[in-house]
Each structure stands twice: as C-alpha cells, then as structure tokens.
Design a protein around this motif. Structure first.
Motif, PDB file in Angstrom:
ATOM      1  N   ALA A  73      -5.986  -0.419  -5.313  1.00  0.00           N
ATOM      2  CA  ALA A  73      -7.367  -0.126  -4.905  1.00  0.00           C
ATOM      3  C   ALA A  73      -6.877  -1.704  -4.021  1.00  0.00           C
ATOM      4  O   ALA A  73      -7.700  -2.307  -3.473  1.00  0.00           O
ATOM      5  CB  ALA A  73      -8.773  -0.372  -5.432  1.00  0.00           C
ATOM      6  N   ARG A  74      -6.879  -3.068  -5.068  1.00  0.00           N
ATOM      7  CA  ARG A  74      -6.335  -4.249  -4.567  1.00  0.00           C
ATOM      8  C   ARG A  74      -5.218  -4.662  -3.775  1.00  0.00           C
ATOM      9  O   ARG A  74      -6.093  -6.110  -3.242  1.00  0.00           O
ATOM     10  CB  ARG A  74      -5.692  -4.841  -6.663  1.00  0.00           C
ATOM     11  N   ALA A  75      -4.624  -3.385  -3.702  1.00  0.00           N
ATOM     12  CA  ALA A  75      -3.570  -3.825  -2.209  1.00  0.00           C
ATOM     13  C   ALA A  75      -4.684  -3.590  -1.222  1.00  0.00           C
ATOM     14  O   ALA A  75      -4.875  -4.921  -0.342  1.00  0.00           O
ATOM     15  CB  ALA A  75      -2.964  -2.842  -2.457  1.00  0.00           C
ATOM     16  N   HIS A  76      -5.244  -3.093  -1.015  1.00  0.00           N
ATOM     17  CA  HIS A  76      -6.120  -2.874  -0.109  1.00  0.00           C
ATOM     18  C   HIS A  76      -7.305  -3.898  -0.334  1.00  0.00           C
ATOM     19  O   HIS A  76      -7.577  -4.000   1.413  1.00  0.00           O
ATOM     20  CB  HIS A  76      -6.655  -1.152  -0.033  1.00  0.00           C
ATOM     21  N   LEU A  77      -8.188  -4.606  -1.212  1.00  0.00           N
ATOM     22  CA  LEU A  77      -8.836  -5.729  -1.049  1.00  0.00           C
ATOM     23  C   LEU A  77      -8.606  -6.798  -0.485  1.00  0.00           C
ATOM     24  O   LEU A  77      -8.786  -7.069   0.343  1.00  0.00           O
ATOM     25  CB  LEU A  77      -9.675  -5.543  -2.243  1.00  0.00           C
ATOM     26  N   LEU A  78      -6.783  -7.346  -0.817  1.00  0.00           N
ATOM     27  CA  LEU A  78      -6.450  -8.061  -0.365  1.00  0.00           C
ATOM     28  C   LEU A  78      -6.348  -8.102   1.240  1.00  0.00           C
ATOM     29  O   LEU A  78      -6.294  -8.648   1.753  1.00  0.00           O
ATOM     30  CB  LEU A  78      -5.651  -8.442  -1.447  1.00  0.00           C
ATOM     31  N   TYR A  79      -5.973  -6.653   1.545  1.00  0.00           N
ATOM     32  CA  TYR A  79      -5.184  -6.779   2.608  1.00  0.00           C
ATOM     33  C   TYR A  79      -6.179  -6.803   3.334  1.00  0.00           C
ATOM     34  O   TYR A  79      -6.768  -7.079   4.758  1.00  0.00           O
ATOM     35  CB  TYR A  79      -4.298  -5.555   3.118  1.00  0.00           C
ATOM     36  N   GLY A  80      -7.865  -6.299   2.990  1.00  0.00           N
ATOM     37  CA  GLY A  80      -9.247  -5.942   3.706  1.00  0.00           C
ATOM     38  C   GLY A  80      -9.552  -7.427   4.158  1.00  0.00           C
ATOM     39  O   GLY A  80      -9.899  -7.911   4.987  1.00  0.00           O
ATOM     40  N   GLU A  81      -9.660  -8.448   3.002  1.00  0.00           N
ATOM     41  CA  GLU A  81      -9.849  -9.879   3.161  1.00  0.00           C
ATOM     42  C   GLU A  81      -8.855 -10.442   4.009  1.00  0.00           C
ATOM     43  O   GLU A  81      -9.249 -11.185   5.019  1.00  0.00           O
ATOM     44  CB  GLU A  81      -9.522 -10.627   1.479  1.00  0.00           C
ATOM     45  N   PHE A 100     -13.974  -6.579  -9.484  1.00  0.00           N
ATOM     46  CA  PHE A 100     -13.353  -5.913  -8.141  1.00  0.00           C
ATOM     47  C   PHE A 100     -14.165  -4.982  -7.004  1.00  0.00           C
ATOM     48  O   PHE A 100     -14.149  -5.459  -5.783  1.00  0.00           O
ATOM     49  CB  PHE A 100     -12.008  -5.307  -8.569  1.00  0.00           C
ATOM     50  N   ALA A 101     -14.535  -4.164  -6.887  1.00  0.00           N
ATOM     51  CA  ALA A 101     -15.574  -3.103  -6.750  1.00  0.00           C
ATOM     52  C   ALA A 101     -16.629  -4.249  -6.010  1.00  0.00           C
ATOM     53  O   ALA A 101     -16.456  -4.367  -4.810  1.00  0.00           O
ATOM     54  CB  ALA A 101     -16.178  -2.327  -7.682  1.00  0.00           C
ATOM     55  N   ILE A 126       1.188  -1.506   0.029  1.00  0.00           N
ATOM     56  CA  ILE A 126       0.183   0.409   0.146  1.00  0.00           C
ATOM     57  C   ILE A 126       0.815   0.985   0.275  1.00  0.00           C
ATOM     58  O   ILE A 126       0.452   2.346  -0.071  1.00  0.00           O
ATOM     59  CB  ILE A 126      -1.422   0.087   1.060  1.00  0.00           C
ATOM     60  N   ASP A 127       1.912   1.411   0.801  1.00  0.00           N
ATOM     61  CA  ASP A 127       2.761   2.337   0.730  1.00  0.00           C
ATOM     62  C   ASP A 127       3.088   2.614   0.162  1.00  0.00           C
ATOM     63  O   ASP A 127       3.929   3.954  -0.980  1.00  0.00           O
ATOM     64  CB  ASP A 127       3.981   2.113   1.984  1.00  0.00           C
ATOM     65  N   LEU A 128       3.775   1.719  -1.163  1.00  0.00           N
ATOM     66  CA  LEU A 128       4.657   1.870  -2.313  1.00  0.00           C
ATOM     67  C   LEU A 128       3.205   2.363  -3.492  1.00  0.00           C
ATOM     68  O   LEU A 128       3.769   2.693  -4.755  1.00  0.00           O
ATOM     69  CB  LEU A 128       5.425   0.662  -3.015  1.00  0.00           C
ATOM     70  N   LEU A 129       2.781   1.036  -3.674  1.00  0.00           N
ATOM     71  CA  LEU A 129       1.164   2.236  -4.907  1.00  0.00           C
ATOM     72  C   LEU A 129       0.829   3.007  -4.729  1.00  0.00           C
ATOM     73  O   LEU A 129       0.801   4.120  -5.473  1.00  0.00           O
ATOM     74  CB  LEU A 129       0.535   0.567  -4.499  1.00  0.00           C
ATOM     75  N   ALA A 130       0.743   3.846  -3.079  1.00  0.00           N
ATOM     76  CA  ALA A 130       0.277   5.113  -3.365  1.00  0.00           C
ATOM     77  C   ALA A 130       1.427   5.900  -4.030  1.00  0.00           C
ATOM     78  O   ALA A 130       0.468   7.233  -4.023  1.00  0.00           O
ATOM     79  CB  ALA A 130      -0.008   5.804  -1.337  1.00  0.00           C
ATOM     80  N   GLU A 131       2.547   5.844  -4.045  1.00  0.00           N
ATOM     81  CA  GLU A 131       3.363   6.318  -4.969  1.00  0.00           C
ATOM     82  C   GLU A 131       3.227   6.226  -5.755  1.00  0.00           C
ATOM     83  O   GLU A 131       4.248   7.125  -7.226  1.00  0.00           O
ATOM     84  CB  GLU A 131       4.422   6.564  -4.071  1.00  0.00           C
ATOM     85  N   SER A 132       2.644   5.873  -6.267  1.00  0.00           N
ATOM     86  CA  SER A 132       2.911   5.059  -8.101  1.00  0.00           C
ATOM     87  C   SER A 132       1.377   5.657  -9.106  1.00  0.00           C
ATOM     88  O   SER A 132       0.652   5.846  -8.093  1.00  0.00           O
ATOM     89  CB  SER A 132       2.078   4.031  -9.211  1.00  0.00           C
ATOM     90  N   ARG A 135     -13.114  -0.600   2.028  1.00  0.00           N
ATOM     91  CA  ARG A 135     -13.777   1.099   1.818  1.00  0.00           C
ATOM     92  C   ARG A 135     -13.371   1.700   1.274  1.00  0.00           C
ATOM     93  O   ARG A 135     -13.439   2.198  -0.198  1.00  0.00           O
ATOM     94  CB  ARG A 135     -14.500   1.824   3.611  1.00  0.00           C
ATOM     95  N   THR A 136     -12.291   1.803   1.370  1.00  0.00           N
ATOM     96  CA  THR A 136     -11.125   2.793  -0.136  1.00  0.00           C
ATOM     97  C   THR A 136     -11.373   1.844  -0.522  1.00  0.00           C
ATOM     98  O   THR A 136     -11.140   1.980  -1.941  1.00  0.00           O
ATOM     99  CB  THR A 136      -9.465   2.391   1.037  1.00  0.00           C
ATOM    100  N   ALA A 137     -10.512   0.071  -0.279  1.00  0.00           N
ATOM    101  CA  ALA A 137     -10.962   0.117  -2.164  1.00  0.00           C
ATOM    102  C   ALA A 137     -11.869  -0.430  -3.245  1.00  0.00           C
ATOM    103  O   ALA A 137     -12.662  -0.203  -3.834  1.00  0.00           O
ATOM    104  CB  ALA A 137     -10.762  -1.999  -1.666  1.00  0.00           C
ATOM    105  N   HIS A 138     -13.580  -0.188  -2.162  1.00  0.00           N
ATOM    106  CA  HIS A 138     -14.941  -0.059  -3.050  1.00  0.00           C
ATOM    107  C   HIS A 138     -14.789   1.423  -3.610  1.00  0.00           C
ATOM    108  O   HIS A 138     -15.208   1.401  -4.585  1.00  0.00           O
ATOM    109  CB  HIS A 138     -15.520  -0.727  -2.183  1.00  0.00           C
ATOM    110  N   GLU A 139     -14.058   1.887  -2.955  1.00  0.00           N
ATOM    111  CA  GLU A 139     -14.288   2.889  -3.317  1.00  0.00           C
ATOM    112  C   GLU A 139     -13.320   3.670  -4.376  1.00  0.00           C
ATOM    113  O   GLU A 139     -13.640   4.665  -5.281  1.00  0.00           O
ATOM    114  CB  GLU A 139     -13.868   4.622  -2.302  1.00  0.00           C
TER     115      GLU A 139
END
Length: 903
Positions: A774-782, A812-813, A761-767, A798-802
């Motif tokens: 969003a998929r990183a948040h989804l997988l982490y949330g799961e 994915f949503a 999440i930290d790395l992809l937030a910079e990309s 929630r972040t992933a869904h948004e």
C-alpha cells in the motif's frame, strides 16, 4: 483474633473507610466483584476493618488468610491458607489445573505448572462463588510469600464479573507482586477527638485530662497504641521511637513476671507461623513443659489465644515475644518444632525450623535446604529457592560446597529479580579459591547483573571474559558465552557499539567451531558485510534437525527481520507459540505471541495483531511480569496512534533494564514509521537517524526505508542516497521479494525513476506485506501527482487508501486521502471497521470465539473466568450489532488470517 472491645468501638472514626468496604461487598453481591487494599501502619485498625467486612456481609461465604513474617520463604503458603476451605471444589477443575494446585500446595508429588496456578485458583474461587458470594480477607499482606502475592493479585484483577470481594490489609504493598497496583484505601490515624472517644470507651474509669492528652499525643492516632500504652505501665517520651515499636514494647512488658515455662511456651507459639495446635502441644512436650499451667499463665497475658488455631492478638505481639527471647530460647523452640514437623508432609517447614535451630554450620541441614530450594523452584517459587539457598550457604561447612551453593544462590537471586542480593553473594567469594569454571560462572553472573544496571557498561566484557576463560576448557560453551553477550545486549536494548566490541573479541579469542555456526555468521557480517554473511546466516537459521531458533529465538527472530525473511519470521513465531503452549513456558509463549503480533501487523491483519497482543498481556499479568512492548509499539506506530506510541516509549525508557520485557530495541524505528505516516518528516528523520546511528546489526535494515522517506521529504538527499545503498546491499543479499520490493520504492524516492516504483509494486504484490504494498502505491501516486499526471495518480492513491484502511494503517490512509483530495477527488470519511469499537480484551475474545473456541477454552487462554468471557461476549454482540456466535464467526472484520497456522 478480636479484642474484648465491641467492633463498633474499634471502628470509631472509620465511617468513610467502612463505606469503601461496604461499596466493594455491595457490588460483589450483584456480581460485580473487585478488590481493595487497606494500607496503613501496624495497629492502625486494618484488621478491625476486615472484621467489619465480615460482619457487614452476612450473605457471603468468608475465607481468610494471613501473611507471616516468618514464613515468607515458603511458596504458595498463603494461597494455600486461602484455598483450603474451598478444596471441596477441586474436582470441578480441569485436570491440569487441579494437578497444578495440588502440587503447589504439597498435596501431590510432581512439578506444577506455575503458569496455571493463578488460573486454577481462580477456578476454585469462582466455583465456590456459584453457591453464594465469596469474601476473601487477607491480613498482613506485606508478609505474604511472593508466589502467593502474585497469584492473589492475579485473582483480584480477574473477579470483576463474579460475586467475589477480596480485601487485603497491608502495612505496605509491593508493585513487583502486583498488590501495589490494586485499588487502595489509606488507613490513617484517628483525629484527636476520635482518639479521646476511643479512650473514654476503653477505660473503665475516668481519665485525668493530662493523662488523656499525653496518651493521645503519644499514640499519634494509632488505635492499638491507645489501647496498649496504658498497659505498659508508663509513657515513652514522644517521638523517641515509632508508634509500632512502642506498641511492641507494651506487648513485651506483659511478659514480665511470667514463669520460664510459660515464657518458653509463648516463644514456641511465636516461632510457629502455622498456628497449628497439633504442632504446638507436641513441641511443648518435646521441651518437657507442663502445658496445663504454662498455657493458663500464657493465656492470662492476653497476648495469645489457644483454641482450634493458636492466634496472637496482633502480629506485633508475636514479634514482641519472638524478639524478647534470647538466641538459645529461639533455637530450642525451633528444634522442638522441627522434631514434631512431619518430614514427608512438610519437609520445607521442617528444614526451615532445623536451620533456625542450628547454632553454627551444619552440612546435613545445608543439604536439606538445598533440596528445599529444588522443590521451591519446581513449584515456581524462585524467590523462595533463592532464600533457601542463601541460608544453605551460611550453614555450609565444606568450602567447596559453600562455593557451589553461593553460585547457585546468586543465580537464583538474579532469576528472582534480586540483582543486588546476587551481587552481594558473589562478593563473598574468595577469588583465589575458585577454579577457572567457577571464575567463568562469576564473570557471567556479574555480566548479567551489570546489564540490569543503568549506566554500567561492564556487562558485555565480563561475559566476554567468561568466554575467554572457557576457550580452552569448554570451546562450545565459550562460543555460547559470546552469543549470550550479543543476545543480552539486544534483549535489554543496548545494542549500539556493544555488539561490535563483543564480536571483535570473538574474532580474536573464540575457539574454532566444529562447524560453521551463528557466531561465525555474525562475525563475518560485522567484518565482510551482508553478501558474505547471508549464506552463513541462513545456514545458522536452518540447521537441519536443530533449528537455531529453538535455542536462541530472540536472536533468530532479529536475523530473520534483518533479512526481510518474513516466512522464517512467521515460522519462528508459530514455533514459539506451539512450544510455549506445549511446555507451559510463559516466556516462550509471550515471545511467540509478540512475534505473531509483529507478523500480523506486517501483513496488515490488524484485528489478529490486537488479539495476539491482548493474549500476551493477559499471560504477562497471570505470571506477574510486565507486558512486552516492542510489538505493541510497532502496532501503535502503524495505526498512527501518536499518544499511544509516546506512552509506550516512556514505558520503554523508564523500565529498569533488568530483564528486558520493558526494553525495546526498535523504539526509534517505530517512532520514525509513526511520524512518516503522520507526515511529520523532520520528526521521522530525527528518529530514523537515531535508529541507524550506531550501525547496529539488527533493526537497522527495517529502519532504513523510514530514513530514506523522511530524508527525501526533508531534502536531505545525501542521507537518503547513503541509506538506499545500505538497504540495497542488505536486501539483494537476502534476496526476498519483500526486501527487494521495499528497496525498490526507496530507490524510486531517491532517483525519481518511475520504473523503480513499478518494480516495487510488482515485487510487493508477490509478498504478504500488505501495508508495504500500500505504501508503494502511495509513494508512486504522490510522485505521479507531482509529475502532473492526475488521472494516473488517482488509481494508485485509491488503491493505497483502500489497502491502508484495510490494514489499519490510519495515518498513512489519511495521507492517501489528502493526496486524493488534492487531485480534486472526493474521499468519503471511513466508517471504520466495527472491531475498533471493541476493547483489546474484547477483540481477543471475539477472535477466539470466531475460531470456534468455547467460553471455557477462551477463559483458559486469556486467564479469565467463564463468567467474564460471557460478559465480554454480551458487550461484543451489542457493539457489533449481532446476537450469536455464528454471526461472530462470519463477521468479515474478525476472519482469522493466520497465514502460517493454516498451512
């Protein structure tokens, strides 16, 4: 030319067909233009229906054109016929469009932009239609030259919002030119009852019943046969020959008893496809014919009408006269026509006549035909260039020139899509007479041809053999040949083990480069892996002052994707679009728009992705090509559109491997992405396995994250662990935050270590990769939910869904929404972005208008008329609930987020 019969007689039994034509012209009268193809055999009554269209549309301005069996080699000749009556509107066109048409029609010197010719012709037609509705009648469309046919098909698909009706009459239509895809009405034979009615009206005296029945049986419902067979003086036994052949025999019978001068005059008329009296009468005098008695005698046959245009009563009559002549008479006719054809105004037609008049090889005529081919190619007539070159080969006396011309003709034939003809030309070469350079040219061409043939795996090695021949003669070209083989393998979707074989040959036989190049980088990648190869790949991509992508954009794009270097990928896409627009190259522009679609999809700008895809499709349509598929497949997969992906996959696998637009190398990768989004993990695993099973150098890296996710969900941990190791090797060597972030969440899936998800999440937030973040948040949330940490997981889900909803990643949503519901949280149904109500072309129009483009500018960019743009805008305003361009510019779903062009 009409017969002496009333039109009502010729239309016996054609009420339904008349109704179809009337509906077309009636709709055009109200501003809803369209096209119709009347398809049927020779003599079946298509021309009578064209005449009906003319009579039934008295308020229309009518323009006509006709294909000619003997003029198919001359590019834009039929389009010129159609447009000549409207050339007074030429000054109303933008300068570049006006220039393109003038050069295409031989009215000015220069090289036209074939990219603009269709749009320029559309501008001409719509300008003429502003005064009153326009009716375009095109007879014998099966003989229209390829360049004109493509332009006319383009016009036919673009007049829906203009008062223009286009009616084509054809014996058959070719899908390659686009005419075969237009709405059709099949013109079939008359019923026996209608045939008897026509015979009764035709005959000035009662017919014996037996004679009538025999005529009806032999004519097989063909109206022209019913009119012509009695003239032939007898009947051919049924089913011995086709009806059109019997009609031609009937026309030929009218030549019996003609004087030699009258017959020769008819032959000259049949040999000139223009029907220009300014050519016929001087050519007749060139042959010392006494034109007054000869003309009267020929006119009495009813085969031809000598007026302001020379018109045969039917194309079969022209064919009958021409084929009835012996070879000497035909040569004499063509020689006379060549002598009176202006070498400045009509050099190609003069050369064509000279070639037909030549009894044997003639290097002077062969030289002239070669110049014709150069002009044809400059005017966008690739097929015409191939035809001129092929004829020049037959007339070449000098053996060395014949070899060179054969190679040029084969190359032009291949470029025109005639692989079989190109192969046949190459087969005529005596290999013992070729030097090593020519042998290499033959190998390269044969290799490219083999790539277009399903089941023929000889292409790469033929191209390798060409490289090996050139190794000592031209080292730089030899190395280019190896890269050609790699790129062609990718272009037609046959990477597999082919690239490994090519690179193995390059390692052992390629000459040393003057400095490290892309071939070096690829061979190191194949042998030593990513860590060793990445510096060389980056050097190849960023060659100062001469970027690799300006020479090999497709290969450079794939390298950038493999390195997860999205900035470079965006730079290549932007360069392709800019270079394509500046040069007028449709291929470059389409490649650029396809890559910009991929880039917009990767960053989650779904509206821009759809707009770019729509523009690529519009340009493909304008140039007679099939739309590229890989970007559309990627977009549909991210959006979770299963049916659309299946349709695109079918199109990709069904398309001939000729030229690559229909072939996609990432089919399995995007199918795996689709099924991961849909949570159909077994299907995703099967597709991902196929994507990586050959260990391709390209697109495997993009497919590995899908393989990891699907394998973990299917409890195939060995496969998942191996895929993570491979992905980690690639992304660590590449060093981009995007690649490292995707690899981190993939490791989290395998290891179950929370820090890996946090790192991702930290790395992809910079990309810029919004969907992957969003998929990183989804997988982490799961993962958090499975760990029983319900409160923590809700934040990430929630972040992933948004984010997924914003990126248009609907499947994915929905996964994120299901996970949220499983935690007991209510998830409101998404209202959806308003642009989803729009069609693809409406989205493209909306984005361009939102960026400040005028209706005229949008029309130019999307190859549609201004009236069509305005019609789209009315629909867009209605669907979005707005009423002005300003509101469109401010619409949040249409804000342009082009991260590279805005820099």
């Amino acid at each position: 030319m009409r017969t002496s019969l009333p039109l009502t007689d010729l239309l016996v039994g054609r009420r339904e067909l008349q109704r179809g034509v009337d509906e077309l012209t009636g709709a055009a009268l109200t501003g809803q233009g369209g096209a119709l193809v009347l398809e049927g055999e020779a003599g079946i009554g298509k021309s009578a229906l064209l005449d009906h269209a003319l009579d039934a549309a008295p308020g229309f301005r009518a323009v006509r054109a006709s294909g000619s069996e003997f003029e198919q080699e001359l590019p834009y000749s039929a389009l010129h016929q159609l447009c000549v009556p409207m050339l007074e509107h030429l000054t109303e066109l933008p300068g570049r469009h006006r220039d393109a048409l003038q050069v295409a029609f031989g009215l000015a010197e220069g090289t036209p932009d074939p990219f603009l010719i269709g749009l320029a012709a559309l501008g001409l037609l719509t300008a003429a239609a502003r005064e009153r509705p326009l009716l375009c009648l095109i007879d014998d469309a099966q003989w229209v030259d390829t360049a004109s046919a493509r332009a006319m098909a383009f016009l036919a698909r673009r007049v829906a919002a203009d008062p223009i009706a286009m009616v084509f009459a054809a014996r058959s239509t070719c899908t390659a030119t686009g005419l075969g895809e237009l709405p059709k009405l099949a013109v079939r034979g008359l019923s026996d009852e209608d045939a008897k009615i026509l015979l009764t009206r035709r005959s000035p005296f009662p017919l014996d019943d037996q004679v009538r029945e025999r005529l009806v049986a032999e004519a097989q419902g063909n109206p022209l046969a019913l009119l012509e067979l009695p003239r032939a003086g007898g009947f051919v036994p049924p089913d011995m020959t086709s009806v059109p052949t019997r009609i031609e025999h009937g026309f030929r019978a009218r030549l019996a008893g003609l004087s030699a001068e009258a017959r020769l005059l008819l032959i000259v008329a049949s040999a000139d496809p223009t029907g220009d009296p300014g050519l016929l009468w001087p050519a007749a005098r060139q042959l010392d014919l006494d034109v007054t008695p000869a003309g009267a005698e020929a006119d009495a046959t009813g085969l031809v009408e000598f007026g302001t245009r020379i018109r045969f009563c039917h194309p079969l009559a022209r064919s009958a006269v021409y084929r009835a002549a012996d070879a000497g008479q035909r040569r004499a006719a063509h020689a006379a026509l060549a002598a009176v054809t202006d070498p400045v105004m009509a050099p190609d037609r003069r050369a064509w006549h000279r070639a037909q008049a030549s009894p044997g090889p003639d290097d002077d005529i062969a030289d002239e035909l070669e110049r014709c081919a150069t002009r044809a190619q400059a005017r966008g007539g690739v097929a015409a260039a191939a035809a001129f070159l092929e004829r020049s080969v037959a007339l070449s006396l000098d053996p060395a020139r014949r070899i060179e011309r054969t190679l040029h003709a084969a190359r032009a034939g291949f470029d025109a899509g005639s692989s079989g003809k190109a192969a046949n030309l190459l087969a005529t070469l005596e290999t013992t007479t070729l030097d090593e350079f020519q042998h290499a040219d033959v190998d390269l061409l044969q290799g490219r041809i083999a790539f277009t043939l399903q089941g023929d795996g000889s292409g790469p090695m033929l191209m390798v053999r060409a490289a090996q021949r050139l190794a000592s003669l031209d080292p730089d070209r030899a190395r280019d040949c190896f890269l050609d083989a790699v790129e062609m393998s990718l272009f037609v979707g046959r990477g597999g083990v082919v690239i490994d074989r090519v690179l193995a040959a390059a390692r052992s036989t390629a000459p040393a480069p003057s400095s490290p190049d892309a071939l070096d980088a690829l061979t190191v990648l194949a042998t030593d892996g990513y860590e060793a190869a990445v510096p060389l790949l980056r050097h190849a991509l960023y060659d100062i002052g001469n970027p690799f992508w300006t020479r090999r954009p497709a290969l450079a794009t794939m390298i950038a994707v493999e390195l997860w270097d999205l900035d470079t990928h965006a730079a290549i896409a932007a360069w392709l679009v800019k270079a394509g627009r500046a040069s007028g190259s449709p291929l470059l522009l389409r490649l650029g728009l396809a890559q910009k679609t991929v880039d917009a999809t990767m960053i989650g700008d779904i509206g821009q992705a759809i707009a770019n895809s729509a523009e690529e499709a519009a340009i493909a349509d304008a140039t007679g090509a099939s739309p590229l598929l890989h970007h559309r497949l990627h977009l549909a997969a991210l959006r979770g559109r299963r049916e659309e992906v299946l349709h695109l996959c079918e199109a990709a696998t069904a398309a001939p491997a000729a030229g690559g637009p229909g072939q996609v190398t990432n089919l399995h990768w995007t199918t795996a992405m689709l099924n991961n989004g849909l949570a159909d993990y077994p299907a995703a695993l099967a597709a991902a396995r196929k994507a990586v099973e050959h260990g391709d150098l390209f697109l495997t890296g993009a497919a590995l994250p899908e393989l990891v996710e699907a394998a973990v969900r299917c409890d195939d941990h060995i496969t998942a662990a191996r895929a993570v190791d491979s992905l980690t090797e690639r992304t660590q060597a590449g060093g981009t935050v995007a690649g490292l972030g995707v690899a981190a969440y993939s490791r989290g899936l395998v290891t179950g270590i929370e820090d890996h998800y946090r790192e991702a999440i930290d790395l992809l937030a910079e990309s810029p990769l919004l969907p992957y973040l969003a998929r990183a948040h989804l997988l982490y949330g799961e993962w958090l939910r499975r760990e029983g940490r319900r409160r923590d997981c809700r934040e990430h889900l929630r972040t992933a869904h948004e984010l997924l909803s914003r990126a248009g990643a609907d499947a994915f949503a929905r996964r994120a929404a299901r996970e949220l519901r499983a935690t007991g949280e209510k998830v409101q149904a998404r209202s959806g972005q308003r642009y989803e109500k729009l069609t693809m072309q409406e989205i493209a129009v909306a984005h361009l208008v939102a960026s400040g483009a005028t209706s005229n500018e949008v029309g130019v960019q999307l190859y549609i008329s201004k009236r069509t743009v305005d019609a789209h805008l009315r629909n867009i305003f209605r669907k979005l609930g707005i009423n002005s361009r300003r509101q469109l510019k401010d619409h949040p779903d249409l804000a342009v987020r082009d991260r590279l062009d805005s820099r």
